[in-house]
Design a protein around this motif. Sequence first.
Motif, short mmCIF file in Angstrom:
data_model
loop_
_atom_site.label_atom_id
_atom_site.label_comp_id
_atom_site.label_asym_id
_atom_site.label_seq_id
_atom_site.Cartn_x
_atom_site.Cartn_y
_atom_site.Cartn_z
N GLU A 50 59.18 75.82 -58.75
CA GLU A 50 60.22 75.62 -57.73
C GLU A 50 61.11 76.83 -57.53
OE1 GLU A 50 60.57 73.10 -55.64
OE2 GLU A 50 58.69 72.27 -56.45
N ASP A 51 61.25 77.65 -58.57
CA ASP A 51 62.03 78.88 -58.48
C ASP A 51 61.68 79.74 -59.68
OD1 ASP A 51 63.48 77.75 -60.63
OD2 ASP A 51 65.03 76.99 -59.29
N ILE A 52 62.34 80.86 -59.83
CA ILE A 52 62.01 81.79 -60.91
C ILE A 52 62.32 81.18 -62.27
CG2 ILE A 52 64.25 82.96 -60.75
CD1 ILE A 52 60.83 84.56 -61.65
N ASP A 53 63.36 80.37 -62.37
CA ASP A 53 63.69 79.75 -63.65
C ASP A 53 62.63 78.73 -64.06
OD1 ASP A 53 66.08 81.21 -63.96
OD2 ASP A 53 67.13 79.83 -62.63
N ASP A 54 62.13 78.00 -63.08
CA ASP A 54 61.05 77.03 -63.35
C ASP A 54 59.80 77.77 -63.83
OD1 ASP A 54 59.88 74.44 -63.40
OD2 ASP A 54 59.01 74.78 -61.42
N TYR A 55 59.52 78.89 -63.21
CA TYR A 55 58.37 79.71 -63.62
C TYR A 55 58.53 80.16 -65.07
CZ TYR A 55 55.77 84.04 -64.33
OH TYR A 55 55.00 85.04 -64.86
N LYS A 56 59.69 80.71 -65.39
CA LYS A 56 59.91 81.21 -66.76
C LYS A 56 59.83 80.09 -67.79
CE LYS A 56 62.75 85.20 -65.46
NZ LYS A 56 64.11 85.81 -65.51
N VAL A 58 52.09 79.43 -57.05
CA VAL A 58 53.01 79.38 -55.92
C VAL A 58 54.44 79.34 -56.45
CG1 VAL A 58 53.78 78.04 -53.92
CG2 VAL A 58 51.34 78.16 -54.47
N MET A 59 55.29 80.23 -55.97
CA MET A 59 56.70 80.21 -56.35
C MET A 59 57.57 80.15 -55.11
SD MET A 59 58.81 82.53 -59.06
CE MET A 59 58.36 84.08 -58.31
N LYS A 60 58.56 79.25 -55.15
CA LYS A 60 59.45 79.02 -54.02
C LYS A 60 60.84 79.60 -54.27
CE LYS A 60 57.41 74.35 -53.54
NZ LYS A 60 57.76 72.91 -53.48
N ASN A 61 61.65 79.58 -53.22
CA ASN A 61 63.09 79.85 -53.30
C ASN A 61 63.42 81.22 -53.89
OD1 ASN A 61 64.11 77.32 -52.22
ND2 ASN A 61 63.23 76.38 -54.07
N CYS A 62 62.63 82.22 -53.49
CA CYS A 62 62.90 83.60 -53.93
C CYS A 62 62.96 84.55 -52.74
CB CYS A 62 61.83 84.05 -54.92
SG CYS A 62 61.93 83.21 -56.51
N PRO A 121 57.43 75.95 -44.57
CA PRO A 121 56.38 75.11 -45.18
C PRO A 121 56.17 75.36 -46.67
CG PRO A 121 55.66 75.91 -43.04
CD PRO A 121 56.95 76.60 -43.33
N LEU A 122 56.46 76.58 -47.14
CA LEU A 122 56.34 76.85 -48.56
C LEU A 122 57.15 75.88 -49.40
CD1 LEU A 122 55.10 79.01 -50.57
CD2 LEU A 122 57.34 80.12 -50.48
N ALA A 123 58.26 75.39 -48.83
CA ALA A 123 59.18 74.51 -49.56
C ALA A 123 58.53 73.19 -49.95
CB ALA A 123 60.43 74.24 -48.72
#
Length: 580
Positions: free
Chosen positions: A417-423, A440-444, A501-503
């Motif tokens: 959902e965002d960089i923190d979720d990825y980490k 897929v990474m969103k909100n960046c 649409p990425l959202a």
Amino acid sequence: MTFQKAQWPRKLRSQEWYGGTSRDNIYHRSWMKNQGFPEDLFDGRPVIGICNTWSELTPCNAHLRDLAERVRHGIYEAGGLPLEFPVFSPSEASLRPTAMLYRNLCAMDVEEALRANPLDGVVLMVGCDKTTPALLMGAASVDIPAIVVTGGPMLNGKWRGQDVGSGTALWQMSEAVKSGEMSQAEFLEAEQAMSRSPGSCNTMGTASTMASMAEALGMALSGNAAIPAVDSRRRVMAQLTGRRIVDMVKDDLKPSDIMTKPAFENAIRANGAIGGSTNAVIHLLAIAGRAEVDLTLDDWDRLGRDIPTIVNLQPSGKYLMEEFFYAGGLPVVLKSLLEGGKLHGDALTVSGRTIAEEIEGVKNWNDDVILPVEQALTQSGGIAVLRGNLAPRGAVLKPSAASPHLLQHRGRAVVFEDIDDYKAKINDDALDIDETCIMVMKNCGPKGYPGMAEVGNMGLPPKVLKKGIKDMVRISDARMSGTAYGTVVLHTSPEAAVGGPLAVVQSGDMIEIDVPGRRLHLDITDAELERRLAAWAPSIHRPISGYEALYHNHVEGADLGADFDILKGRRGKAVGRESH
């Protein structure tokens, strides 16, 4: 292109401050004289600003104070009065959350400094990634004579008998540590070899790319881009630039005379030939917006699609900027484009000559560094612009840095959902992912991060790396460092934070990427996509004050250059009423 020189001598802009005997003229001159300037320096000679992004917080630009002295010598030699001033210096290496958040702030600083001060022309001293576009944006908005001199790249890194490319080696070694191929102690040892001289990245990262773009646009003297920071010829270039700006003022040769549509087309093609950074897309779009040149993502795809990548530099190739300079640098690349009918040779440059005249007679001194066209790294370089239901306004990918077998791929989405979720998830062996998946990474994006950080080249999960896999398809609305590599789809527009649409992509969705077909498709029905978008609600924090609020309220999408909507176009050099 023909350029009509202005009649000289004429009354200069600076004389509105310094010329005459009024109270205001005396006020302006008398305060300047506390620095020990003789009376005759205010007698109508050109006043030249040295706009310096020197800062010890910006390591790529930390040597620009010395270089500014060489510029000063050149200005004095040509009969001008040099006046140095600082502007905000966004450092890619230091600033959080990202230097890109502050590119527009730097551009605002430059624009207002040029307009409000008694300057007839300006030398733009740049180096680190964002400083080059920011200063060109500010100068284009004011449109007084301007010329770029860059700080130059670092020397090659050296470690255990191999060349170390700044940035590129960092990504490679970080992945090697996660896969168990390299120890942490070795990584720390290699750190000492990465940055062994002043200057910007020694790879074809964003700093070297934008130095090349300034030269290809005609805004820097021929040969400027590749000279290493510590080479004595960098100082010579700075001094010659100081001399040249004085004559530009006398001729009234302005950015609007040089940064035309053909100039931008030259830069786009040059970017493809050098294997330049994807960040150049955003920066050239922003500069063009200030210069009132109609430039779009479609121009990038149209002009770059059939350009062979002939510069064999990391991250796309083998060598580093030192070798590029020794081989002949950007002039050799531009000559290759001209000979292939891919360059507007009549485009004007800051020298007052055309770009074809500037590169006449240049030679390639190493055809393993600057390759013959038939031996290009890829025959279809440039920047690929992908569109589809996942990116209605476009997304970009750098083919020369991608894995050929992944340029057409269909895979299951693994969503962060965002960089923190990825980490939080990427190192967990329980993460349901394999090398066939699409990360897929969103909100960046510009509003989402905020500032659109260089996090799009997400590191692969350790359990995939341990299988010997080096690349996977990655998609985001973020940017990536010009030193990075991989099959990475970036700048997806509209970004997730504004309801693109990425959202609404979900883990388990199938995504198709087709780079030759320029397609990026989320494999769900139109009805399902509409249902998800209708149910979407923003989740990012909206700043309410300060620069971040200004940024959030006015930044445009990546497809438009991520500039502020209130700053597009030229506003000119007029100041308005005097202050006293």
